[in-house]
Structure formats: structure tokens, C-alpha cells
Scaffold this motif. Structure first.
Motif, mmCIF file in Angstrom:
data_model
loop_
_atom_site.group_PDB
_atom_site.id
_atom_site.type_symbol
_atom_site.label_atom_id
_atom_site.label_comp_id
_atom_site.label_asym_id
_atom_site.label_seq_id
_atom_site.Cartn_x
_atom_site.Cartn_y
_atom_site.Cartn_z
ATOM 1 N N ARG A 1 0.856 -1.194 0.000
ATOM 2 C CA ARG A 1 0.000 0.000 0.000
ATOM 3 C C ARG A 1 0.887 1.236 0.000
ATOM 4 N NH1 ARG A 1 -3.368 1.136 4.432
ATOM 5 N NH2 ARG A 1 -1.759 0.222 5.762
ATOM 6 N N ASP A 2 0.589 2.179 -0.863
ATOM 7 C CA ASP A 2 1.401 3.390 -0.982
ATOM 8 C C ASP A 2 0.868 4.465 -0.044
ATOM 9 O OD1 ASP A 2 3.411 5.040 -1.892
ATOM 10 O OD2 ASP A 2 2.250 5.773 -3.601
ATOM 11 N N THR A 3 1.076 4.261 1.265
ATOM 12 C CA THR A 3 0.613 5.211 2.267
ATOM 13 C C THR A 3 1.765 6.106 2.727
ATOM 14 O OG1 THR A 3 1.122 3.738 4.128
ATOM 15 C CG2 THR A 3 -1.061 3.502 3.086
ATOM 16 N N ALA B 1 2.564 -14.663 4.589
ATOM 17 C CA ALA B 1 2.151 -14.684 3.188
ATOM 18 C C ALA B 1 1.465 -13.404 2.759
ATOM 19 C CB ALA B 1 1.231 -15.875 2.931
ATOM 20 N N SER B 2 0.902 -12.661 3.706
ATOM 21 C CA SER B 2 0.193 -11.426 3.379
ATOM 22 C C SER B 2 0.127 -10.548 4.622
ATOM 23 C CB SER B 2 -1.234 -11.730 2.893
ATOM 24 O OG SER B 2 -2.036 -12.174 3.978
ATOM 25 N N PRO B 3 -0.157 -9.241 4.456
ATOM 26 C CA PRO B 3 -0.274 -8.362 5.627
ATOM 27 C C PRO B 3 -1.425 -8.740 6.549
ATOM 28 C CG PRO B 3 0.049 -7.071 3.619
ATOM 29 C CD PRO B 3 -0.225 -8.477 3.188
ATOM 30 N N GLU B 4 -2.416 -9.455 6.021
ATOM 31 C CA GLU B 4 -3.559 -9.843 6.840
ATOM 32 C C GLU B 4 -3.212 -10.965 7.816
ATOM 33 O OE1 GLU B 4 -3.735 -9.396 3.459
ATOM 34 O OE2 GLU B 4 -4.568 -7.370 3.793
ATOM 35 N N ALA B 5 -2.148 -11.715 7.545
ATOM 36 C CA ALA B 5 -1.760 -12.843 8.401
ATOM 37 C C ALA B 5 -0.933 -12.347 9.579
ATOM 38 C CB ALA B 5 -0.993 -13.871 7.576
ATOM 39 N N ARG B 6 -1.540 -11.501 10.402
ATOM 40 C CA ARG B 6 -0.794 -10.856 11.487
ATOM 41 C C ARG B 6 -0.365 -11.843 12.565
ATOM 42 N NH1 ARG B 6 -3.648 -4.957 12.684
ATOM 43 N NH2 ARG B 6 -3.372 -4.093 10.570
ATOM 44 N N ARG B 7 -1.245 -12.779 12.873
ATOM 45 C CA ARG B 7 -0.906 -13.719 13.949
ATOM 46 C C ARG B 7 0.333 -14.537 13.605
ATOM 47 N NH1 ARG B 7 -3.025 -16.262 18.376
ATOM 48 N NH2 ARG B 7 -2.494 -18.465 18.640
ATOM 49 N N SER B 8 0.361 -15.094 12.403
ATOM 50 C CA SER B 8 1.526 -15.891 12.013
ATOM 51 C C SER B 8 2.773 -15.014 11.910
ATOM 52 C CB SER B 8 1.255 -16.610 10.691
ATOM 53 O OG SER B 8 1.054 -15.678 9.639
ATOM 54 N N PHE B 9 2.609 -13.766 11.469
ATOM 55 C CA PHE B 9 3.745 -12.840 11.397
ATOM 56 C C PHE B 9 4.341 -12.644 12.787
ATOM 57 C CE2 PHE B 9 5.871 -8.783 11.400
ATOM 58 C CZ PHE B 9 6.436 -8.659 10.136
ATOM 59 N N CYS B 10 3.485 -12.350 13.765
ATOM 60 C CA CYS B 10 3.972 -12.047 15.117
ATOM 61 C C CYS B 10 4.579 -13.273 15.794
ATOM 62 C CB CYS B 10 2.824 -11.491 15.953
ATOM 63 S SG CYS B 10 2.249 -9.859 15.413
ATOM 64 N N LEU B 11 4.044 -14.467 15.500
ATOM 65 C CA LEU B 11 4.588 -15.677 16.104
ATOM 66 C C LEU B 11 5.951 -16.044 15.534
ATOM 67 C CD1 LEU B 11 1.361 -17.894 16.302
ATOM 68 C CD2 LEU B 11 2.597 -16.829 18.208
ATOM 69 N N ARG B 12 6.156 -15.819 14.259
ATOM 70 C CA ARG B 12 7.393 -16.219 13.598
ATOM 71 C C ARG B 12 8.498 -15.164 13.715
ATOM 72 N NH1 ARG B 12 8.025 -17.737 7.140
ATOM 73 N NH2 ARG B 12 10.309 -17.684 7.117
#
Length: 353
Positions: free
Chosen positions: A14-16, A63-74
């Protein structure tokens, strides 16, 4: 120095404003010869878990920005494996910042937390917890610094570092056509261009010309307002322009008017005043633009259309310039050094120097 950045979301998702700021910091550190890595959600198409692009290494944590839980765990274990000298994490979302803090602790590395504030600072418990997790909390302006202090941040670890511009690029672009006033911003509900148009209407018996740079959903409404005020013959709506085209406009302009209601850092105005424009800011509680002109003899702060009109007249008595070296402290090299100084400070505090 190995600098490991953390942001689920990137400019490639996203270009924010927040993502633009973070990417610019990454590129600043890369350009100064540091080993730069970004741990983020995947944005490339193949199955590789890393991507090398323009001397930056991107690591896919989810895999995507929506996968926050897996991001934070890994993330914490990925950061441990990366052996960073310093971790620099975006505060959005705050749960990812908390995971980054855990990872930095495992890796025995200090961490800077980047609080940009585009969209405000939430008051939820995750934000309050995240505000206590950085060795340094970096904001783009005193406005955002105040916001995070009000949410509970320790003021002793809050640092303000502005968005950078490139003064060599400013000087390399020939000035465009001479124009009296320029306004530049996305023309949406927060643009507040009507303040400038109403001020110019009060000066319709004077000789002036204006260029409006930018596009957006409110453009047609602003064009109608200019017509209703009978000043449309002296206002040019230029639409979206590339950076070098905008710099040319700014170097040819005498005044840059900033009237937007919300602005965590006035980057476009900074390009304008560095290009020689006199700066006129209409003050708003949720805008930091006035910080750029405080204590400057070519800057004006106003609170109404009448004051804005008076400031335009007064600015006409100041000399025309097409560059202003006063803003050298905002150059890319100077801003990069500010970040490096913060890195060195927190490393020293951790006994790493």
C-alpha cells in the motif's frame, strides 16, 4: 552495520504516507553503505522466502499483511537468526512492534520504534503496551511526539526526525514558469483548499496567479468553487505531477500555501520552501506544518482566510528565490546521520560499542 527493519505492510502493498516514510529510511541507510534487511509480509510472486532488490534484502515473514498472527509468532525467531546490530520497527500494527521487541531481546539488539502517526495514535491497550517497548521512539514532528506522550510514552526516549528531501535534486531542476502562489496536496476531504480560494477571492482586485498541484475526489468541487468566486481564470489546476515537475513549479513560485487540516509532516511544503518559496501555513490542531515556519523570517502562520490574504500580500514584499539553503538540515544525508546517531546511542546503552 546490519540494520534490520520490521514492517508487515510496505510500499509494495500500500502506498501510504507511513509506508513511504519507512521505505525512505531503509533507502537512506542502504545509500550510506549499511547492510539493510526488511522483514515484512510477502509481496513478490515466486516461492522464494527472500528477495534481493536494489541492495535491500526483503524477508517474507508471512504470506500477506492480513496474516498478522503468524507474522507475530514467527518474527522473533527470524530476528534472532538475522543477528542484527539494531532493529528498527514500524509501530503499525502495535502487535507486530511487540513481536519485534521480543525478537530484538532474543538477538540482544537495541530497537528503535517508528511512530509516524498518519491516521492518528490509537488509545487501545496494544498501543499503550507498544509505546513502552522501544529504546527510542521516533516521530516525524513535535505534533506526533505530543500524541504519543499523551498516550503514555516516556518523553525521555522520544526523538523527532523529519522526512528527508534531496537538495541536490532541487538544485538540478530548472525553475518553471513564474507564478505567485502554489498549493500542493491530494484534493480530498482534508485538503481544505477552500481556505486559500476564499483568501484569494478577497484579493481579486490584485494581480496574482496560482497553481494547484494534485488530484483527488474533491477536485471538481474546488474547480466549481473557484468559478463561483470568479477567480478561476487565474488558477491553474495542474493535476498530479512527477516530483521533478513539482520541483520546477515550486522553484518558479513565490509562495507555497499550506492549508490542509491534517498533516503529520508537511513533506510537500518542505520541497516547496527548500525550492525558495515563502511559506504560509494556516494553523490546524492536527497539522504540524506550522513547525516548519516557526522562527523563520520567510514564514507566516495564519488562523483565518483574512489573515491568509494579509500574509499573501506581505509575502509579496519578500525577494523571489529559487532555492533556500536554510533547509539543509532536512537533506537526505543530514537525516540519515540523525538516525545513525540514534543507532549509535542505543548500541552504546546496550554496551555494544
Amino acid at each position: 552495520m546490519r540494520v534490520v527493519f520490521v514492517s508487515i505492510d510496505t510500499v509494495f502493498h500500500r502506498d501510504t504516507e507511513t509506508n513511504q516514510r519507512f521505505q525512505s529510511i531503509i533507502e537512506l541507510l542502504r545509500d550510506h553503505g549499511h547492510d539493510v534487511h526488511l522483514f515484512c509480509a510477502k509481496f513478490w510472486d515466486d516461492d522464494a522466502t527472500t528477495l534481493e532488490r536494489d541492495d535491500i534484502t526483503y524477508h517474507a515473514v508471512s504470506a500477506s499483511p492480513e496474516a498478522r498472527r503468524s507474522f507475530c509468532l514467527r518474527l522473533p525467531f527470524d530476528l534472532l537468526a538475522a543477528s542484527p546490530d539494531v532493529v528498527h520497527a514500524s509501530a503499525q500494527p502495535p502487535t507486530a512492534l511487540l513481536a519485534a521487541r521480543w525478537g530484538a531481546t532474543l538477538a540482544r539488539a537495541p530497537m528503535l520504534a517508528e511512530w509516524y502517526g498518519d491516521g492518528g495514535i490509537a488509545a487501545d491497550r496494544w498501543t499503550r503496551r507498544a509505546l513502552g517497548r522501544g529504546d527510542r521512539l521516533v516521530t516525524p514532528s513535535e505534533l506526533v511526539a505530543t500524541w504519543i506522550r499523551e498516550r503514555g510514552a516516556d518523553g525521555d526516549v522520544v526523538e523527532t526526525i523529519p522526512n528527508p528531501i534531496d537538495l541536490e535534486r532541487v538544485q538540478s531542476v530548472p525553475p518553471g514558469d513564474r507564478v505567485d502562489i502554489v498549493y500542493a496536496r491530494r484534493l480530498d476531504e482534508g485538503a481544505n483548499l477552500e481556505s486559500l480560494l476564499l483568501a484569494l477571492a478577497e484579493l481579486r482586485d490584485r494581480d496574482w496567479s496560482t497553481v494547484v498541484v494534485g488530484d483527488g475526489p474533491e477536485r471538481a468541487a474546488y474547480e466549481r468553487l473557484a468559478s463561483d468566486l470568479r477567480i478561476d481564470d487565474r488558477i491553474s489546476f495542474a493535476g498530479d505531477l512527477e516530483l521533478e515537475e513539482r520541483i520546477a513549479v515550486y522553484r518558479g513560485a513565490h509562495v507555497f500555501a499550506q492549508t490542509a487540516e491534517h498533516c503529520v509532516f508537511p513533506t510537500e511544503m518542505l520541497w516547496g520552501v527548500a525550492s525558495g518559496c515563502v511559506g504560509i501555513v494556516e494553523y490546524h490542531a492536527d497539522s504540524s506544518a506550522h513547525e516548519l515556519v516557526e522562527g523563520w523570517d520567510r514564514g507566516f502562520r495564519t488562523t483565518s482566510e483574512a489573515e491568509l490574504a494579509d500574509a499573501i500580500l506581505e509575502a509579496g514584499d519578500l525577494e523571489y528565490r529559487d532555492v533556500d539553503d536554510r533547509f539543509a538540515e532536512y537533506d537526505r544525508s543530514a537525516v540519515a546521520e540523525q538516525y545513525l546517531e540514534q543507532y549509535r546511542t542505543v548500541q552504546d546503552q546496550h554496551g555494544l560499542l
